[in-house]
Motif scaffolding. Structure first.
Motif, PDB file in Angstrom:
ATOM      1  N   CYS A   7       0.830  -1.213   0.000  1.00  0.00           N
ATOM      2  CA  CYS A   7       0.000   0.000   0.000  1.00  0.00           C
ATOM      3  C   CYS A   7       0.860   1.257   0.000  1.00  0.00           C
ATOM      4  O   CYS A   7       0.543   2.241  -0.685  1.00  0.00           O
ATOM      5  CB  CYS A   7      -0.945  -0.007   1.207  1.00  0.00           C
ATOM      6  SG  CYS A   7      -2.304  -1.184   1.034  1.00  0.00           S
ATOM      7  N   SER A   8       1.918   1.248   0.740  1.00  0.00           N
ATOM      8  CA  SER A   8       2.813   2.407   0.760  1.00  0.00           C
ATOM      9  C   SER A   8       3.468   2.620  -0.595  1.00  0.00           C
ATOM     10  O   SER A   8       3.599   3.768  -1.065  1.00  0.00           O
ATOM     11  CB  SER A   8       3.886   2.220   1.831  1.00  0.00           C
ATOM     12  OG  SER A   8       3.281   2.111   3.100  1.00  0.00           O
ATOM     13  N   SER A  11       0.933   4.109  -2.991  1.00  0.00           N
ATOM     14  CA  SER A  11       0.722   5.528  -2.691  1.00  0.00           C
ATOM     15  C   SER A  11       1.879   6.381  -3.186  1.00  0.00           C
ATOM     16  O   SER A  11       1.684   7.464  -3.754  1.00  0.00           O
ATOM     17  CB  SER A  11       0.537   5.736  -1.194  1.00  0.00           C
ATOM     18  OG  SER A  11      -0.700   5.187  -0.789  1.00  0.00           O
ATOM     19  N   LEU A  15       1.588   9.332  -5.973  1.00  0.00           N
ATOM     20  CA  LEU A  15       2.024  10.706  -5.726  1.00  0.00           C
ATOM     21  C   LEU A  15       3.061  11.143  -6.755  1.00  0.00           C
ATOM     22  O   LEU A  15       3.079  12.313  -7.173  1.00  0.00           O
ATOM     23  CB  LEU A  15       2.568  10.839  -4.312  1.00  0.00           C
ATOM     24  CG  LEU A  15       1.502  10.761  -3.203  1.00  0.00           C
ATOM     25  CD1 LEU A  15       2.168  10.738  -1.844  1.00  0.00           C
ATOM     26  CD2 LEU A  15       0.524  11.900  -3.316  1.00  0.00           C
ATOM     27  N   ALA A  34      -3.588  12.649  -6.723  1.00  0.00           N
ATOM     28  CA  ALA A  34      -3.016  12.669  -5.373  1.00  0.00           C
ATOM     29  C   ALA A  34      -4.035  12.175  -4.344  1.00  0.00           C
ATOM     30  O   ALA A  34      -3.681  11.467  -3.398  1.00  0.00           O
ATOM     31  CB  ALA A  34      -2.542  14.071  -5.028  1.00  0.00           C
ATOM     32  N   ALA A  35      -5.292  12.545  -4.529  1.00  0.00           N
ATOM     33  CA  ALA A  35      -6.336  12.078  -3.608  1.00  0.00           C
ATOM     34  C   ALA A  35      -6.466  10.553  -3.657  1.00  0.00           C
ATOM     35  O   ALA A  35      -6.562   9.895  -2.611  1.00  0.00           O
ATOM     36  CB  ALA A  35      -7.661  12.741  -3.956  1.00  0.00           C
ATOM     37  N   TYR A  36      -6.468  10.001  -4.869  1.00  0.00           N
ATOM     38  CA  TYR A  36      -6.529   8.544  -4.992  1.00  0.00           C
ATOM     39  C   TYR A  36      -5.285   7.885  -4.400  1.00  0.00           C
ATOM     40  O   TYR A  36      -5.363   6.798  -3.825  1.00  0.00           O
ATOM     41  CB  TYR A  36      -6.682   8.120  -6.456  1.00  0.00           C
ATOM     42  CG  TYR A  36      -8.083   8.270  -6.993  1.00  0.00           C
ATOM     43  CD1 TYR A  36      -9.159   7.613  -6.410  1.00  0.00           C
ATOM     44  CD2 TYR A  36      -8.330   9.070  -8.101  1.00  0.00           C
ATOM     45  CE1 TYR A  36     -10.442   7.747  -6.905  1.00  0.00           C
ATOM     46  CE2 TYR A  36      -9.612   9.208  -8.608  1.00  0.00           C
ATOM     47  CZ  TYR A  36     -10.663   8.547  -8.009  1.00  0.00           C
ATOM     48  OH  TYR A  36     -11.922   8.684  -8.497  1.00  0.00           O
ATOM     49  N   ALA A  37      -4.143   8.516  -4.543  1.00  0.00           N
ATOM     50  CA  ALA A  37      -2.892   7.941  -4.052  1.00  0.00           C
ATOM     51  C   ALA A  37      -2.830   7.920  -2.533  1.00  0.00           C
ATOM     52  O   ALA A  37      -2.148   7.073  -1.941  1.00  0.00           O
ATOM     53  CB  ALA A  37      -1.704   8.709  -4.613  1.00  0.00           C
ATOM     54  N   LEU A  38      -3.527   8.823  -1.868  1.00  0.00           N
ATOM     55  CA  LEU A  38      -3.496   8.872  -0.404  1.00  0.00           C
ATOM     56  C   LEU A  38      -4.432   7.857   0.261  1.00  0.00           C
ATOM     57  O   LEU A  38      -4.310   7.591   1.453  1.00  0.00           O
ATOM     58  CB  LEU A  38      -3.833  10.285   0.071  1.00  0.00           C
ATOM     59  CG  LEU A  38      -2.793  11.353  -0.286  1.00  0.00           C
ATOM     60  CD1 LEU A  38      -3.308  12.725   0.130  1.00  0.00           C
ATOM     61  CD2 LEU A  38      -1.464  11.039   0.382  1.00  0.00           C
ATOM     62  N   VAL A  41      -2.627   4.636   1.903  1.00  0.00           N
ATOM     63  CA  VAL A  41      -1.905   4.971   3.140  1.00  0.00           C
ATOM     64  C   VAL A  41      -2.894   5.205   4.273  1.00  0.00           C
ATOM     65  O   VAL A  41      -2.670   4.788   5.419  1.00  0.00           O
ATOM     66  CB  VAL A  41      -0.995   6.202   2.912  1.00  0.00           C
ATOM     67  CG1 VAL A  41      -0.403   6.683   4.221  1.00  0.00           C
ATOM     68  CG2 VAL A  41       0.095   5.872   1.933  1.00  0.00           C
ATOM     69  N   GLY A  42      -4.012   5.841   3.971  1.00  0.00           N
ATOM     70  CA  GLY A  42      -5.045   6.053   4.986  1.00  0.00           C
ATOM     71  C   GLY A  42      -5.615   4.749   5.503  1.00  0.00           C
ATOM     72  O   GLY A  42      -5.870   4.595   6.695  1.00  0.00           O
TER      73      GLY A  42
END
Length: 153
Positions: A7-8, A11, A15, A34-38, A41-42
């Motif tokens: 997952c990291s 992300s 980014l 960027a929103a999809y990439a975060l 990590v969330g």
């Protein structure tokens, strides 16, 4: 541990793509990427990824999913049987209501052999008498004729 690392990495790659997109002056698309990439990590930070990874390799969890599937099949099967029984009952009641017990043969409207006599036949040029309940053909077209006359045709 492996799921968190994957997952990291996803992300970080997302980014990176967002930075390249922003460099090309497509800022709205870069913000969306960027929103999809975060999101991954969330999910890792909330602990949801670890819970899902633990559940995926648990025999107890798979047995629970199997029981839920069996329950769903039972619900669906009983509903199908209810619908079939209701359909048969409705079809049976329609059949009994559709036929009148004291009805006779349907009337055909024209002249029959009984009304003409045993050996008589209608003349070739004469038409069969029209039933009195229906309108004559001239009455059927009177509204059409009125429209045509109105337009001068």
């Amino acid at each position: 541990m492996i799921a968190e690392t994957v997952c990291s990495a996803v992300s970080a790659a997302g980014l990176g793509i967002a930075v390249v997109t922003a460099y090309r002056r497509r800022f709205l698309a870069a913000a969306r990427i960027a929103a999809y990439a975060l999101v991954p990590v969330g999910l890792v930070m909330t602990g949801l990824v670890g819970w899902l990874a633990h559940t995926a390799f648990s025999p107890t969890a798979w047995a629970g999913f199997g029981l839920l599937g069996a329950a769903w099949l039972l619900f669906a099967g009983t509903r199908a049987v209810e619908r079939r029984r209701a359909g048969r009952a409705a079809a049976g009641s329609e059949r009994t209501e559709a036929v009148a017990p004291g009805s006779s043969a349907p009337s055909l409207g024209g002249s029959s052999a009984a009304s003409l006599g045993a050996g008589s036949r209608p003349a070739k040029g004469s038409a069969a008498p029209r039933p009195t309940g229906s309108a004559a053909p001239t009455d059927d077209f009177s509204d059409i004729e009125a429209i045509l006359k109105k337009h001068g045709i």
